[in-house]
Design an enzyme around this catalytic site. Structure first.
Site, mmCIF file in Angstrom:
data_model
loop_
_atom_site.group_PDB
_atom_site.id
_atom_site.type_symbol
_atom_site.label_atom_id
_atom_site.label_comp_id
_atom_site.label_asym_id
_atom_site.label_seq_id
_atom_site.Cartn_x
_atom_site.Cartn_y
_atom_site.Cartn_z
ATOM 1 N N ASP A 135 -1.493 -0.913 6.069
ATOM 2 C CA ASP A 135 -1.638 -0.253 7.366
ATOM 3 C C ASP A 135 -3.082 -0.012 7.792
ATOM 4 O OD1 ASP A 135 -2.117 3.157 7.253
ATOM 5 O OD2 ASP A 135 -1.976 1.977 5.416
ATOM 6 N N ASP A 151 -0.201 5.097 1.233
ATOM 7 C CA ASP A 151 -0.483 5.943 2.400
ATOM 8 C C ASP A 151 -0.366 5.144 3.696
ATOM 9 O OD1 ASP A 151 -1.296 8.722 1.714
ATOM 10 O OD2 ASP A 151 -2.767 7.716 0.453
ATOM 11 N N ASP A 176 0.871 -1.158 0.000
ATOM 12 C CA ASP A 176 0.000 0.000 0.000
ATOM 13 C C ASP A 176 0.923 1.227 0.000
ATOM 14 O OD1 ASP A 176 -2.393 1.575 0.377
ATOM 15 O OD2 ASP A 176 -1.814 1.758 2.479
#
Length: 254
Positions: free
Chosen positions: A190, A31, A29
């Site tokens: 996250d 961000d 990922d």
């Protein structure tokens, strides 16, 4: 946590990745996973929502941000924030992303240990792709600011897939883009929605507790959680992969 439970947890962490041997790819990922960008998103949303009198002009707090915004696609955010005016919501999120990109240029920081992990992946010749719900302009800017433009072989954007995360489509498209198999690939994520997408795509997910509460991340069944890329738990697993020949060096793959 008892010594026995800690030992069992460590064993589970290793087995989740060792079963992938030989590992051929890693998906990330963006961000909150490559960089600690959530504070910039939070700041932008808080300031802009307050300017238009959202919530009676009372600034949103981090709990609201985590529950309603973090890790979600802008289409879903627009519907959540502006349930009676979706078009206005889309315009708002577009304006917010432009504000966010200005903040990125000034303040973006990588997750601790990222350069060490990037070197490890590069040394072993693993394939890699970035898979994100962020707009392409955001993703490409962040990746460029982190010096990873040449590192990633593909950037997959949720809005360019049939479905965005938490649907598995973006991760499956990432595998296809780099010619990798889900049986030999793992993911770094996250957010709860991102972990859900990776698990649904059939791959083990290493979760980063960068900003989201650990109990929310664990509900989505990651292989294990790490604080950042300096975490000794991560490197114990990667070292075990090396000992068990779970990764192929460039020379081996040639």
């Amino acid at each position: 946590m008892t010594a026995l439970s800690t030992e069992n947890s460590s064993s589970d962490c290793k087995s989740a990745l060792l079963k992938l041997a030989p590992v051929e790819a890693v998906l990330f990922d963006v961000d909150g996973t490559l960089c600690d960008s959530d504070p910039l998103h939070y700041f932008a949303f808080r300031e802009m929502l307050q300017e238009i009198g959202f919530n009676g002009g009372v600034p949103i707090d981090e709990e609201f941000f985590i529950q309603n915004i973090a890790g979600k696609h802008n289409d879903d955010i627009a519907r959540a924030l502006f349930p009676d005016d979706y078009e206005r919501g889309l315009k708002f999120t577009d304006d917010k992303e432009a504000y966010f990109r200005r903040l990125v240029v000034e303040q973006l920081k990588p997750i601790d240990g990222l350069s060490k992990l990037v070197k490890w992946i590069t040394d072993y010749g693993l394939k890699r792709a970035a898979v994100t719900n962020a707009p392409r302009a955001n993703a490409e800017l962040m990746i460029s600011m982190l010096g990873l433009t040449e590192f990633f072989q593909a950037i997959i954007v949720g809005s360019e897939c049939e479905h965005a995360k938490p649907h598995p489509a973006p991760y499956l498209k990432g595998l296809e883009a780099i010619g990798a198999s889900k049986e030999h690939t793992f993911i770094f994520e996250d957010s709860p929605s991102g972990i859900r997408a990776g698990v649904a795509a059939g791959m083990p997910v290493i979760g980063l507790s960068t900003r989201n509460p650990e109990h929310l991340l664990m509900k989505e069944n990651p292989a294990f959680l790490i604080k950042d890329y300096e975490d000794s738990k991560l490197w114990a697993v990667l070292e075990e992969l090396e000992k068990e020949n779970g990764v192929r060096t460039k020379a081996d793959a040639a």
